[in-house]
Write a protein that holds these residues in place. Structure first.
Motif, PDB file in Angstrom:
ATOM      1  N   LEU B  57       5.889  10.101  -4.841  1.00  0.00           N
ATOM      2  CA  LEU B  57       5.970   8.817  -4.965  1.00  0.00           C
ATOM      3  C   LEU B  57       4.681   8.139  -5.926  1.00  0.00           C
ATOM      4  O   LEU B  57       4.735   7.343  -6.336  1.00  0.00           O
ATOM      5  N   GLY B  58       3.538   8.948  -5.607  1.00  0.00           N
ATOM      6  CA  GLY B  58       2.368   8.868  -6.591  1.00  0.00           C
ATOM      7  C   GLY B  58       2.947   8.804  -7.947  1.00  0.00           C
ATOM      8  O   GLY B  58       2.518   8.007  -8.700  1.00  0.00           O
ATOM      9  N   LEU B  59       3.581   9.956  -8.342  1.00  0.00           N
ATOM     10  CA  LEU B  59       3.906   9.704  -9.783  1.00  0.00           C
ATOM     11  C   LEU B  59       4.946   8.395  -9.851  1.00  0.00           C
ATOM     12  O   LEU B  59       4.598   8.026 -11.102  1.00  0.00           O
TER      13      LEU B  59
ATOM     14  N   ASN C 193      -3.801   5.654  -5.127  1.00  0.00           N
ATOM     15  CA  ASN C 193      -3.874   6.301  -3.551  1.00  0.00           C
ATOM     16  C   ASN C 193      -3.615   5.273  -2.633  1.00  0.00           C
ATOM     17  O   ASN C 193      -3.112   5.460  -1.519  1.00  0.00           O
ATOM     18  N   TYR C 194      -4.122   3.959  -2.979  1.00  0.00           N
ATOM     19  CA  TYR C 194      -4.146   2.898  -1.708  1.00  0.00           C
ATOM     20  C   TYR C 194      -2.721   2.742  -1.486  1.00  0.00           C
ATOM     21  O   TYR C 194      -2.059   2.500  -0.336  1.00  0.00           O
ATOM     22  N   VAL C 195      -1.972   2.555  -2.744  1.00  0.00           N
ATOM     23  CA  VAL C 195      -0.621   2.245  -2.537  1.00  0.00           C
ATOM     24  C   VAL C 195       0.270   3.164  -1.764  1.00  0.00           C
ATOM     25  O   VAL C 195       1.047   3.067  -0.944  1.00  0.00           O
ATOM     26  N   LEU C 199       2.344   3.416   1.961  1.00  0.00           N
ATOM     27  CA  LEU C 199       3.770   3.717   2.244  1.00  0.00           C
ATOM     28  C   LEU C 199       3.827   4.943   2.943  1.00  0.00           C
ATOM     29  O   LEU C 199       4.962   4.886   3.544  1.00  0.00           O
ATOM     30  N   GLN C 200       3.282   5.955   2.669  1.00  0.00           N
ATOM     31  CA  GLN C 200       3.655   7.189   2.809  1.00  0.00           C
ATOM     32  C   GLN C 200       2.863   7.823   4.139  1.00  0.00           C
ATOM     33  O   GLN C 200       3.336   8.940   4.858  1.00  0.00           O
ATOM     34  N   GLY C 205       4.788   5.153  14.428  1.00  0.00           N
ATOM     35  CA  GLY C 205       4.914   3.564  14.967  1.00  0.00           C
ATOM     36  C   GLY C 205       4.193   2.639  14.364  1.00  0.00           C
ATOM     37  O   GLY C 205       4.338   1.178  14.487  1.00  0.00           O
ATOM     38  N   MET C 206       3.658   2.791  13.169  1.00  0.00           N
ATOM     39  CA  MET C 206       2.951   1.952  12.568  1.00  0.00           C
ATOM     40  C   MET C 206       3.901   1.468  11.508  1.00  0.00           C
ATOM     41  O   MET C 206       3.899   1.751  10.173  1.00  0.00           O
ATOM     42  N   THR C 207       4.896   0.572  11.653  1.00  0.00           N
ATOM     43  CA  THR C 207       5.781  -0.245  10.990  1.00  0.00           C
ATOM     44  C   THR C 207       4.990  -1.029  10.057  1.00  0.00           C
ATOM     45  O   THR C 207       3.901  -1.371  10.379  1.00  0.00           O
ATOM     46  N   LEU C 208       5.506  -1.446   8.979  1.00  0.00           N
ATOM     47  CA  LEU C 208       4.981  -2.359   8.013  1.00  0.00           C
ATOM     48  C   LEU C 208       4.494  -3.601   8.673  1.00  0.00           C
ATOM     49  O   LEU C 208       3.452  -4.215   8.351  1.00  0.00           O
TER      50      LEU C 208
END
Lengths: 276, 235, 588
Positions: B57-59, C193-195, C199-200, C205-208
């Motif tokens: 995903l990072g890439l 990193n932040y993105v 996302l991952q 339980g922490m849905t968007l």
């Protein structure tokens, strides 16, 4: 409840400052009263929204301030209220945008009878060029700029020969006649700005920009550069003199054409440099 | 203002609209219409995100950034071209050899992703690395040939763009080669890890190959033709 | 991997979230200098941003000395332009962007989504060091011959690289462009990193739709920044080529001081498009994290859920998307094709609608709340005042024809300082008062905080509200001295002096604030684990301040959204996100 008072003071103070302070736009001297009108509409709408929003907030802070025993309501959302607010906001925005776009349409549509006047900017002075008797400006190019041709006018274009050159001096314009200001720069960005005319436009080297207006008031108006153009930016001033037609014609007769200046400069260059 | 207004941001806007559309499509699958205050309990995600390695995903995100970068350069190229008709560059023939080398590198990296034994994996990745190195050397030769025929950096906008864009593309390739070098050096380690990394490299190479082909199309004057078509439609 | 225990009674299925413990540093340098802990990187980012921000503060004083008292303190035009350029650039890029994303993003994202750290801690560390390098290059430009660039923060060519501008033909502009390029590279490392973390690496339980709006704001802003900063990168690289290698990307045929230059064929407008293609999203890159944070501050301190959470999320995302098609509203009088004005005025005013919805929802969150007038709440309220004010003047400037008389005047300066300077700073202050107890375990001093708040709120309003009227009179921006032209019917000198004095006082109050941070880190009142009784996950860590790795042996499991305040029937007026409490009797 200092905060509530402060919020109310901010709102009331802002309104009072707006209404009572002497700082307001300078009296208009062009046909762009519509721009002022649109601005006033915007002031009314935004002023109302600002007052309503901040006073409502002040009321909430006062009414729902923390007190022993107070419990906040559990209220995740309210669809109807949100839709209602969205619609009202959309209407308010449209009420500002619609007149704005109508006036913009006028601003960008140059009338057919407008006279072309060229403004020529360089660091850090203003020059002007009028089209002369044929009513057409000759072609020009920054590459032609030199000591004997400061505005870079093509000496081979017959339309340019009778162009009237006003180098680093005031521009005179007759009252009541629409003018298309054709803007040209040969070094950096400048912006031809006369506060009384309301209109302004950047001058971009490599291209020709324009705006139009009709002077409506006789007088002397200061030209400022409104796009940062280097250290002399703040001193790049000039004047536009709006005159009655007869005074304007009298001034026009005294001006010199490109052909005259070109001839004179070449003679002078030749005499000062005997080897040529 | 006239014709020369230079406001053609079509390339980057097309790129962005695609990204934003994908983002919205993805968001809609994530329950953004749900009412979280009504749903208490340890919910599971709708989509199985846990199987997807963060590195991939990072890439992916990184490639979107690079894509945005080159799309913007493409926009700048077209905007600049809108102002001034310039003859497109006569590309030196070595460019086609370079392109072939980059394709070879991409293919070998794809092959390497299917290898399970370390020796053959190392062989394939090394071949890919060498081919890519050949690409870079070839690009330098292309610069040299251009200079010889008089198309130096400041000889015209086409040449300026070619040096700048092929240079930046080359820098990205160089970064890839460094990563590949580290990978080859560590290929004896954890096989899962190596497999993942080879996959990352393969994706990166494919992407840079696509970027390079896009740049070639720009340099070959495809942009001129596209602009002509746009102008005909508009007028 | 996979160590969340399976408890059938809680209906928690077997864990699938990979729980990777971050590598623990063993050396002093690894822990305190080259730290890979997002929380520590956040503090490094913030400290650097504040340090360079102090330089910008001093520069703003110098600018105000010149504008308020031109007869007493007359700097050279070169110096004045250098002051305004560096002040603007530092505030927008090196302070606001860095502190919201690098500072709050780093600190809050992992804690708020229940991760142990960012997903790529090493890259995250590099991000900070590249940012520091960018700042150092920027600072270096003060010490080179010719000084820093004075081209205005927009760096418009051709003047930015010509000799009529300070630093244009010296090293100033080169260092500025290099510094920006470095900043963008560093930011990209952090942004990835932040993105990816959001996302991952969210815990189970922490849905968007359970994420706090702070995370939504920072996340969306980061995505935007990743897409928009390349535009600045492209502009910087091309300008460097023009300046150093003699290409003509942005440079048309020029005559500088009577001398023909060797450029030809380029267009400065291309630069403006690239710059504002970054520059407008940049406004929202700063504003969206502020929107998110202020939503959380209002909710926590009014003990009430954010009103219209879904609408708030959608508004953030829609504003983020729309902000990419409004850039040319900065260029109405730039000479671009006039018909673009219709399009960009319309898109610009459309963006006012989702923004207004956010304002309404903040107010409706206060409505029927239990409002605690804590320092974070005070700053949140002052944010609403300044943001609404600045946003409404944006409707003047966005409406193309109204912009014509106002553009390039002090009205614009007042507008963007109010909306993009003061408003986000209010949020930064509020956020620091709110999260300082989490970062240090101690409360900030209340008395000093009150002084800081009142001086800052009243002072900044007194600076920037009257400034609109200086612009309305017609005074252009970037004039060290307007003099006494005929169009000014009532002199603005007194007003300018007043604004300057207010600016000095406000600036001094910021020194008090920094002293408060330093003083309270040792002497502040003990905060306990959750002094604001907040529901979101960052306050539920086993230790305060959270240790490396954030959580105990198991990652927290999230059972609810971040805004369960004053839920009817609950034992307390908040329910933490990792609290499995359920209503025993179904509500009727």
């Amino acid at each position: 409840m200092v905060v509530v008072i402060a919020l109310v003071v901010v709102v009331v103070g802002s309104i009072l400052f707006h209404l009572l302070s002497p700082w307001w736009w300078t009296p208009i001297a062009s046909n762009w009263g519509y721009i002022d009108a649109t601005l006033v509409i915007t002031f009314w709408i935004t002023g109302f929204v600002f007052t309503a929003v901040i006073l409502f907030m002040a009321y909430c802070v006062w009414r729902f301030r923390h007190e022993p025993g107070r419990v906040a309501a559990f209220e995740p959302e309210n669809r109807r209220l949100e839709i209602w607010l969205t619609v009202v906001t959309g209407l308010g925005v449209a009420a500002m945008l619609a007149p704005g776009l109508v006036v913009w349409k006028q601003f960008v549509t140059v009338p057919d009878d407008a006279t072309e006047v060229e403004v020529f900017a360089q660091q850090w002075s203003w020059s002007f060029r009028l089209p002369g008797e044929d009513g057409r400006l000759g072609t020009s190019d920054a590459a032609l700029v030199g000591p004997d041709n400061p505005l870079g006018i093509s000496p081979f274009d017959r339309f340019g020969q009778d162009d009237i050159i006003i180098e680093s001096d005031d521009l005179y314009l007759p009252i009541g006649k629409p003018v298309k200001m054709v803007l040209r720069s040969v070094d950096v960005l400048h912006n031809f700005y006369v506060p009384e005319f309301r209109a302004k436009m950047d001058m971009v080297p490599g291209m020709v920009t324009y705006f139009w207006f009709t002077p409506t008031r006789i007088g002397e108006f200061e030209v400022l550069c409104a796009e940062l153009c280097g250290v002399g930016h703040g001193h790049m001033r000039g004047f536009v003199q709006i005159q009655e037609e007869t005074d304007y014609q009298a001034w026009l007769q005294e001006q010199r054409t490109f052909a005259e200046l070109w001839e004179e400069r070449r003679v002078r260059t030749a005499s000062s440099d005997p080897e040529q | 203002m006239g014709a020369a207004n230079g406001t053609n941001m079509t390339v980057i806007l097309a790129f962005l609209v695609t990204i934003i559309a994908l983002a919205f499509w993805w968001l809609l699958q994530q329950g953004v219409m749900s009412k979280p205050w009504l749903e208490t309990g340890p919910m599971e995600e709708a989509a199985g995100r846990s199987g997807f390695p963060v590195e991939r995903l990072g890439l992916g995100v990184f490639l979107v950034v690079i894509g945005s970068l080159f799309a913007l350069f493409g926009s700048a190229f077209i905007m600049r071209m809108d102002l001034e008709i310039w003859p497109s560059l006569t590309l030196p023939p070595v460019v086609w050899i370079n392109t072939a080398l980059l394709v070879v590198a991409s293919i070998f990296l794809r092959l390497a992703t299917r290898r399970s034994d370390t020796r053959r994996l190392t062989r394939d990745t090394t071949i890919a690395g060498l081919a890519t190195g050949g690409f870079l050397v070839g690009q330098l030769l292309a610069w040299r040939e251009l200079q010889v025929v008089g198309d130096g950096l400041t000889s015209g906008p086409a040449a300026s763009f070619f040096y700048m864009l092929s240079g930046l593309h080359g820098l990205h390739i160089l970064g890839g080669i460094l990563a590949l070098g580290v990978l080859i050096a560590r290929s004896g380690g954890d096989p899962d890890r190596t497999k993942l990394n080879v996959g990352l490299c393969a994706t990166y190479w494919d992407f840079l190959l696509v970027v390079w082909i896009g740049l070639l199309l720009l340099f070959m004057g495809l942009a001129n033709q596209l602009l002509d078509i746009c102008r005909t439609i508009l007028t | 991997m996979a160590n969340i225990p399976y408890r059938p009674d809680e209906q928690v299925p077997p864990a699938e979230v990979p729980d990777v413990h971050p590598p623990h540093p063993h050396t002093w340098i690894g822990r305190w200098v080259f730290s890979q802990d997002a929380k520590y990187i956040a503090i490094q980012y913030s400290a650097t941003a504040i340090a360079i921000g102090l330089v910008a503060l001093v520069l703003s004083w110098l600018v105000r000395l010149q504008l308020g008292f031109p007869d007493v303190f007359s700097f050279s035009a070169e110096a004045y332009y250098q002051f305004i350029t560096m002040h603007g650039m530092i505030m927008v890029i090196y302070l606001l962007t860095a502190i919201f994303l690098g500072g709050f993003g780093n600190y809050l994202i992992p804690l708020m989504v229940g991760a142990r750290d960012m997903v790529f801690p090493f890259v995250n560390m590099l991000s900070y060091w590249v940012y520091l390098l960018a700042v150092l290059v920027l600072v270096a430009s003060f010490f080179v011959p010719g000084g820093p660039t004075g081209a205005g923060w927009t760096l418009y060519p051709p003047q930015a690289i010509l000799s009529g501008t300070p630093g244009g033909q010296d090293a100033g502009i080169i260092l500025m462009l290099l510094s920006l390029i470095l900043f963008i590279i560093g930011f990209t490392m952090g942004g990835l990193n932040y993105v990816v973390t959001v996302l991952q690496a969210r815990t189970r339980g922490m849905t968007l739709m359970r994420m706090p709006l702070t995370v939504w704001g920072i996340f969306t802003a980061t995505v935007m920044a990743l897409l928009a900063f390349p535009a600045l990168f492209v502009a910087c690289v091309m300008m460097l080529f023009d300046r150093l290698l003699g290409t003509s990307f942005f440079m048309p045929t020029l005559v500088e001081m009577g001398e023909q230059l060797s450029y030809g064929g380029g267009s400065p407008i291309v630069f403006q498009h690239l710059f504002w293609f970054f520059g407008h999203p940049e406004v929202y890159i700063v504003a969206l994290p502020a929107f998110g944070i202020v939503s959380d501050l209002i909710s926590v301190h009014a003990r009430k859920n954010v009103f219209g959470y879904r609408m708030m999320v959608w508004a953030i995302v829609i504003i983020g998307a729309l902000s990419f098609i409004v850039w040319a509203h900065h260029m109405y009088v730039s000479g671009m094709h006039p018909y673009f004005g219709f399009f960009f005025a319309t898109t610009t005013l459309i963006i006012a609608v989702p923004t207004a919805i956010k304002v309404y929802n903040w107010l409706l969150t206060l409505w029927r709340g239990d409002i605690h007038l804590t320092l974070p709440m005070l700053f949140a309220l002052s944010f609403v005042v300044t943001f609404v004010n600045g946003g409404l003047t944006g409707l003047f400037l966005g409406n193309v024809v109204v912009d014509v008389p106002l553009s390039d005047t002090m009205f614009v300066v007042a507008h963007f300082h109010m909306v993009m300077g003061v408003a986000p700073l209010m949020v930064i202050f509020g956020a620091i008062y709110h999260w300082h107890p989490l970062m240090t375990g101690r409360m900030l001093n209340e008395a000093m905080g009150q002084i800081h708040f009142w001086v800052t709120f009243i002072g900044t309003y007194a600076i920037f509200f009257p400034m609109h009227y200086v612009g309305l009179v017609g005074v252009p921006r970037r004039y060290p001295e307007i003099g006494d032209p005929a169009f000014i019917t009532t002199p603005v000198d007194g007003l300018n002096a007043f604004i300057s004095i207010a600016a000095f006082i406000v600036g001094a109050a910021q020194i008090l604030f920094l002293f408060n941070i330093a003083w309270s880190a040792r002497n502040g009142r003990d905060a306990g684990g959750n002094p604001w009784r907040a529901a979101s996950l960052e306050w539920q860590t086993p230790q305060t301040p959270p240790r490396h790795g954030n959580w105990a042996d198991d990652l927290p499991v999230v059972y609810r959204w971040a805004y369960d305040y004053s839920v009817p029937g609950a034992p307390e007026d908040f329910i933490a996100q990792d609290d499995p409490w359920v209503q025993q009797t179904a509500p009727t």
